[in-house]
Design an enzyme around this catalytic site. Structure first.
Site, PDB file in Angstrom:
ATOM      1  N   ARG A 179      -3.730   0.875  -1.263  1.00 37.23           N
ATOM      2  CA  ARG A 179      -3.992   0.676   0.159  1.00 37.23           C
ATOM      3  C   ARG A 179      -3.208   1.664   1.014  1.00 37.23           C
ATOM      4  O   ARG A 179      -2.237   2.247   0.577  1.00 37.23           O
ATOM      5  CB  ARG A 179      -3.641  -0.756   0.564  1.00 37.23           C
ATOM      6  CG  ARG A 179      -4.717  -1.756   0.167  1.00 37.23           C
ATOM      7  CD  ARG A 179      -4.366  -3.190   0.527  1.00 37.23           C
ATOM      8  NE  ARG A 179      -3.267  -3.680  -0.285  1.00 37.23           N
ATOM      9  CZ  ARG A 179      -2.022  -3.796   0.132  1.00 37.23           C
ATOM     10  NH1 ARG A 179      -1.697  -3.472   1.369  1.00 37.23           N
ATOM     11  NH2 ARG A 179      -1.080  -4.248  -0.672  1.00 37.23           N
ATOM     12  N   LYS A 324      -8.197  -6.970   1.229  1.00 34.34           N
ATOM     13  CA  LYS A 324      -7.017  -7.315   2.007  1.00 34.34           C
ATOM     14  C   LYS A 324      -7.287  -7.285   3.512  1.00 34.34           C
ATOM     15  O   LYS A 324      -6.613  -7.967   4.282  1.00 34.34           O
ATOM     16  CB  LYS A 324      -5.843  -6.407   1.627  1.00 34.34           C
ATOM     17  CG  LYS A 324      -5.148  -6.825   0.307  1.00 34.34           C
ATOM     18  CD  LYS A 324      -4.705  -8.280   0.346  1.00 34.34           C
ATOM     19  CE  LYS A 324      -3.549  -8.618  -0.580  1.00 34.34           C
ATOM     20  NZ  LYS A 324      -3.803  -8.573  -2.001  1.00 34.34           N
ATOM     21  N   HIS A 343      -0.298 -15.507   0.735  1.00 28.77           N
ATOM     22  CA  HIS A 343      -0.447 -14.473  -0.296  1.00 28.77           C
ATOM     23  C   HIS A 343       0.168 -15.045  -1.567  1.00 28.77           C
ATOM     24  O   HIS A 343       1.335 -14.807  -1.879  1.00 28.77           O
ATOM     25  CB  HIS A 343       0.264 -13.182   0.126  1.00 28.77           C
ATOM     26  CG  HIS A 343       0.023 -12.034  -0.801  1.00 28.77           C
ATOM     27  ND1 HIS A 343       0.975 -11.081  -1.065  1.00 28.77           N
ATOM     28  CD2 HIS A 343      -1.063 -11.678  -1.528  1.00 28.77           C
ATOM     29  CE1 HIS A 343       0.480 -10.178  -1.918  1.00 28.77           C
ATOM     30  NE2 HIS A 343      -0.748 -10.534  -2.219  1.00 28.77           N
ATOM     31  N   SER A 361       3.329  -7.377  -4.477  1.00 28.95           N
ATOM     32  CA  SER A 361       2.501  -6.737  -5.494  1.00 28.95           C
ATOM     33  C   SER A 361       3.303  -6.451  -6.773  1.00 28.95           C
ATOM     34  O   SER A 361       4.417  -5.934  -6.711  1.00 28.95           O
ATOM     35  CB  SER A 361       1.967  -5.428  -4.909  1.00 28.95           C
ATOM     36  OG  SER A 361       1.001  -4.907  -5.753  1.00 28.95           O
ATOM     37  N   LYS A 365       1.959 -12.734  -9.729  1.00 37.63           N
ATOM     38  CA  LYS A 365       1.065 -13.792  -9.229  1.00 37.63           C
ATOM     39  C   LYS A 365      -0.141 -13.967 -10.155  1.00 37.63           C
ATOM     40  O   LYS A 365      -0.456 -15.076 -10.582  1.00 37.63           O
ATOM     41  CB  LYS A 365       0.555 -13.456  -7.813  1.00 37.63           C
ATOM     42  CG  LYS A 365       1.624 -13.511  -6.749  1.00 37.63           C
ATOM     43  CD  LYS A 365       1.056 -13.285  -5.349  1.00 37.63           C
ATOM     44  CE  LYS A 365       0.377 -11.922  -5.190  1.00 37.63           C
ATOM     45  NZ  LYS A 365       1.267 -10.770  -5.403  1.00 37.63           N
ATOM     46  N   THR A 366      -0.814 -12.851 -10.456  1.00 38.68           N
ATOM     47  CA  THR A 366      -2.011 -12.943 -11.290  1.00 38.68           C
ATOM     48  C   THR A 366      -1.645 -13.308 -12.721  1.00 38.68           C
ATOM     49  O   THR A 366      -2.239 -14.206 -13.326  1.00 38.68           O
ATOM     50  CB  THR A 366      -2.786 -11.607 -11.256  1.00 38.68           C
ATOM     51  OG1 THR A 366      -3.154 -11.340  -9.900  1.00 38.68           O
ATOM     52  CG2 THR A 366      -4.043 -11.674 -12.100  1.00 38.68           C
ATOM     53  N   ASP A 380      -4.551 -14.817  -5.816  1.00 39.86           N
ATOM     54  CA  ASP A 380      -3.955 -13.955  -4.787  1.00 39.86           C
ATOM     55  C   ASP A 380      -3.978 -14.471  -3.344  1.00 39.86           C
ATOM     56  O   ASP A 380      -3.084 -14.156  -2.592  1.00 39.86           O
ATOM     57  CB  ASP A 380      -4.652 -12.581  -4.836  1.00 39.86           C
ATOM     58  CG  ASP A 380      -3.843 -11.480  -4.177  1.00 39.86           C
ATOM     59  OD1 ASP A 380      -2.699 -11.255  -4.582  1.00 39.86           O
ATOM     60  OD2 ASP A 380      -4.364 -10.855  -3.235  1.00 39.86           O
ATOM     61  N   ARG A 445      -6.816  -1.262 -11.988  1.00 42.89           N
ATOM     62  CA  ARG A 445      -7.138  -2.647 -11.639  1.00 42.89           C
ATOM     63  C   ARG A 445      -8.457  -3.112 -12.236  1.00 42.89           C
ATOM     64  O   ARG A 445      -9.369  -2.306 -12.443  1.00 42.89           O
ATOM     65  CB  ARG A 445      -7.287  -2.763 -10.117  1.00 42.89           C
ATOM     66  CG  ARG A 445      -6.023  -2.546  -9.326  1.00 42.89           C
ATOM     67  CD  ARG A 445      -5.324  -3.853  -9.094  1.00 42.89           C
ATOM     68  NE  ARG A 445      -4.082  -3.672  -8.349  1.00 42.89           N
ATOM     69  CZ  ARG A 445      -3.345  -4.682  -7.907  1.00 42.89           C
ATOM     70  NH1 ARG A 445      -3.707  -5.930  -8.124  1.00 42.89           N
ATOM     71  NH2 ARG A 445      -2.226  -4.456  -7.281  1.00 42.89           N
TER      72      ARG A 445
END
Ligand SMILES: Nc1ncnc2c1ncn2[C@@H]1O[C@H](COP(=O)(O)OP(=O)(O)OP(=O)(O)O)[C@@H](O)[C@H]1O
Ligand SMILES: O=C([O-])CC(=O)C(=O)O
Ligand SMILES: [Ca+2]
Ligand SMILES: [Mn+2]
Length: 661
Positions: A179, A324, A343, A361, A365-366, A380, A445
């Site tokens: 991003r 996002k 988030h 990031s 989390k994932t 997410d 990703r």
């Protein structure tokens, strides 16, 4: 005569006069009547077509409307299929209309490459005089295509699109592989000037409405100049009451498939009733913004106009901007409805115990919400309302660098047909992906629909969370692998939003870089961080959730001397949180950070639980800890003057919950 050339084998071709054939094999006779006039062929019944075109037309069945016409009283409400198509065209033409020319493009549904007779077009606000060539042109739009259709579009028309050995679609996102937060702008008008967080630390870089319209026009003109655009009509938020309808207009099949996977996919019936979207993205990412346009500081601009309910993307093809960007919009819309947007990842145990996983990031989390023993609600983006939690998205977006089938089997197995694999490197011939290869980027990703995870919880909603887990990947190696937090500490760490990554991993050892990002996602929040923090505190208090801080980063030393905590150990820690056994453990309080650390966790070597025991150089540990504590303190200064929640005592407790030294 057979020839072998460059390893290729072929029969010698017949020359124009048929010389070779005549001198060699006998000429093949066609249409030669055999004894009874029937040509015998033993390969089964003949095909039911007279021509090749007819044969091809047999292959595909035209999809019929899947739902029965509603309103059984015949003459009243039922909308004819024709009327429905017309309204859809009107709506899409309106989306693509130039606002100065007050005209939408002439639209044709379907692929321009197919000369289908089924041409329906619509011209939004037909102008009296055609003033430019663009108003004479047709734009084809491909509406909510299926993954298979999008694969074909991508492979046919987009360079860098390939099918990998496991069936995923490998794509390249172009020059941007992450991003661009410094190019994200929000229109400041009377309302947003009041409501949003502006200034130092805020992710909302201001722009005026006129500049937004200049960029919007640029994007719309670009999209209309193409032969075809992709249109996705989908939903956000699994909570049916607070569901948001989104439309994504994009130029690439890659973008359309990415959003197909990441947003909630409407059923055919829901699609028929879709109507006007609540929010529209114009993704003209291949086309740059005009550097002569006011406010533009690079060729990239991601612009949000909340009042117009629109977002424009110029100059970046990284698909995460759409994901996002919409998340930012939810961070504005949901708190207005007293719903907290987060988030975070989220999963649920067999007994209905829900855990949230916050973290910046790359903190896990994932990885940690995708747990074979639990139901995945989402990886997410979530909402926490009076009814419990709901996922905002319909898919997951996993980091792939160094992915292994053993350590992360569910994510590994989700990389199959339908999944978008961004910026990975694969073996040219076998199309086996090399997940360790960082040649294109480290931020490789995979985007897949959530139902690709076998134990996904569908619909993706759950009861109120029992545990709130804050993840930090601490490359300094001084935070304990796990600590139990008081409510004030949870708020302190939530507002701080700490993680530390290592800047350059290639050239030797580099200093870890501390990052503080309010609410573990400052890049996406729209209101002041204390607004979200106050809501979280109130919800945790009301529902009796316990806060935890989990370091998924280094142990036994900083990056370079220590090593990353084994994923297997972190999973054991998380298991103990979920089961409730960790809450029953004995705790000791650490110096400086004042964290409660358990003396034992099943399956985890006890000597790593207190970080000082894992470091051989105790002085280095203490120095590093002080250094990090100083960074925390400095970061929190800006928040010291903000009141958090109604309660003054909580405010004071939060300020006292940081490191003391
Ligand atoms: N102890 C550990 N705990 C968690 N993750 C670990 C650990 N050790 C290594 N990892 C790796 O760290 C990465 C965590 O990334 P993950 O995709 O879960 O991040 P994320 O928080 O979801 O970030 P984003 O918001 O960018 O999607 C994975 O590649 C995982 O394999
Ligand atoms: O947005 C992205 O590109 C990936 C992501 O989830 C994050 O950075 O939090
Ligand atoms: Ca993730
Ligand atoms: Mn994220």
């Amino acid at each position: 005569m057979a020839g072998i050339e460059n390893g290729e084998f072929s029969f010698a071709s017949t020359n124009a006069k048929g010389g070779t054939a005549r001198s060699g094999l006998a000429r093949i006779q066609t249409n030669q009547k055999k004894n009874n006039g029937i040509c015998h062929d033993d390969s089964g019944p003949p095909v039911k077509a007279q021509t090749i075109d007819e044969l091809h037309s047999l292959q595909k069945k035209r999809s019929t409307p899947t739902t029965p016409i509603k309103g059984t009283q015949g003459a009243f409400s039922p909308m004819s299929e024709e009327e429905r198509q017309k309204q859809q065209l009107q709506s899409i033409s309106a989306s693509l209309a130039s606002l100065t020319r007050e005209t939408g493009p002439k639209l044709v549904k379907g692929d321009p490459a197919k000369k289908s007779g089924h041409v329906v077009h619509h011209h939004y606000h037909t102008p009296t005089i055609c003033v430019s060539d663009s108003s004479l042109k047709f734009t084809h739009f491909l509406y909510n295509l299926s993954p298979a259709e999008l694969y074909e579009q991508a492979i046919k028309y987009e360079k860098g699109s390939f099918i990998t050995a496991s069936g995923a679609l490998a794509t390249l996102s172009g020059a941007k592989t992450g991003r661009s937060p410094r190019d994200k702008r929000v229109v400041k008008d009377e309302t947003t000037a009041e409501e949003l967080w502006w200034g130092k630390g805020s992710p909302n870089i201001e722009m005026d409405e006129h500049t937004f319209m200049v960029n919007r026009e640029r994007a719309v003109d670009y999209l209309n100049s193409l032969d075809k655009v992709f249109v996705n009509d989908q939903f956000l938020n699994w909570d049916p009451v607070h569901r948001i309808k989104v439309r994504i207009v994009s130029a690439r099949a890659y973008h359309s498939l990415f959003m197909h996977n990441m947003c909630i996919r409407p059923t055919p019936e829901e699609l028929e009733d879709f109507g006007t979207p609540d929010f529209t993205i114009y993704n003209a990412g291949q086309f740059p913004c005009n550097r002569y346009t006011h406010y533009m500081t690079s060729s990239t601009s991601i612009d949000v106009h909340l009042a117009r309910k629109e977002m424009v993307i110029l100059g970046t093809q990284y698909a995460g901007e759409m994901k996002k960007g919409l998340f930012s919009v939810m961070h504005y819309l949901m708190p207005k409805r007293e719903i907290l947007s987060l988030h975070s990842g989220c999963n649920m145990g067999k007994d209905g115990d829900v855990a949230l996983f916050f973290g910046l990031s790359g903190t896990g989390k994932t990885t940690l919400s995708t747990d074979h023993n639990r139901f995945l609600i989402g990886d997410d983006e979530h909402c926490w309302s009076e009814n419990g939690v709901s996922n905002i998205e319909g898919g997951c977006y996993a980091k792939c660098i160094d992915l292994s089938g053993e350590k992360e089997p569910d994510i590994w197995n989700a990389i199959k047909f339908g999944t978008v694999l961004e910026n990975v490197v694969f073996e040219e011939h076998t199309r086996e992906v090399d997940y360790s290869d960082k040649s294109v980027t480290e931020n490789t990703r995979a985007a897949y629909p959530i139902e690709y995870i076998p134990n996904a919880k569908l619909p993706c909603v759950g009861p109120h969370p029992k545990n709130v887990i804050l993840l930090a990947c601490d490359a300094f190696g001084v935070l304990p692998p796990v600590s139990k937090l008081s409510l004030a500490q949870t708020m302190y760490h939530f507002i701080s939003g700490y993680t530390a990554l290592v800047a350059g991993t290639e050239d030797g050892i580099k200093e870890p870089q501390a990052t503080f990002s309010a609410c573990f996602g400052a890049a996406f929040i729209m209101l002041h961080p204390t607004k979200y923090a106050a809501m979280l505190a109130a919800k945790m208090q009301k529902h009796g959730a316990t806060g935890w801080l989990v370091n998924t980063g280094w142990s036994g030393g900083s990056y370079g001397s220590g090593s990353r905590i084994k994923l297997a150990y972190t999973r054991k820690i998380i298991d103990a949180i979920h089961s409730g056994s960790l809450l029953q453990a004995n705790f000791v309080k650490t110096d400086v950070f004042g964290l409660e650390i358990p003396t034992e966790v099943e399956g985890v070597p006890s000597d790593i639980l207190d970080p000082i025991n894992a470091w051989s150089d105790k002085k280095a540990y203490k120095d590093t800890r002080l250094k990090l504590a100083g960074l925390f303190k400095k970061n929190f200064e800006v928040f010291a003057n903000y009141k958090i929640g109604e309660d003054n005592s909580l405010q004071e407790e939060i300020l006292a919950a940081g490191p003391n030294f």
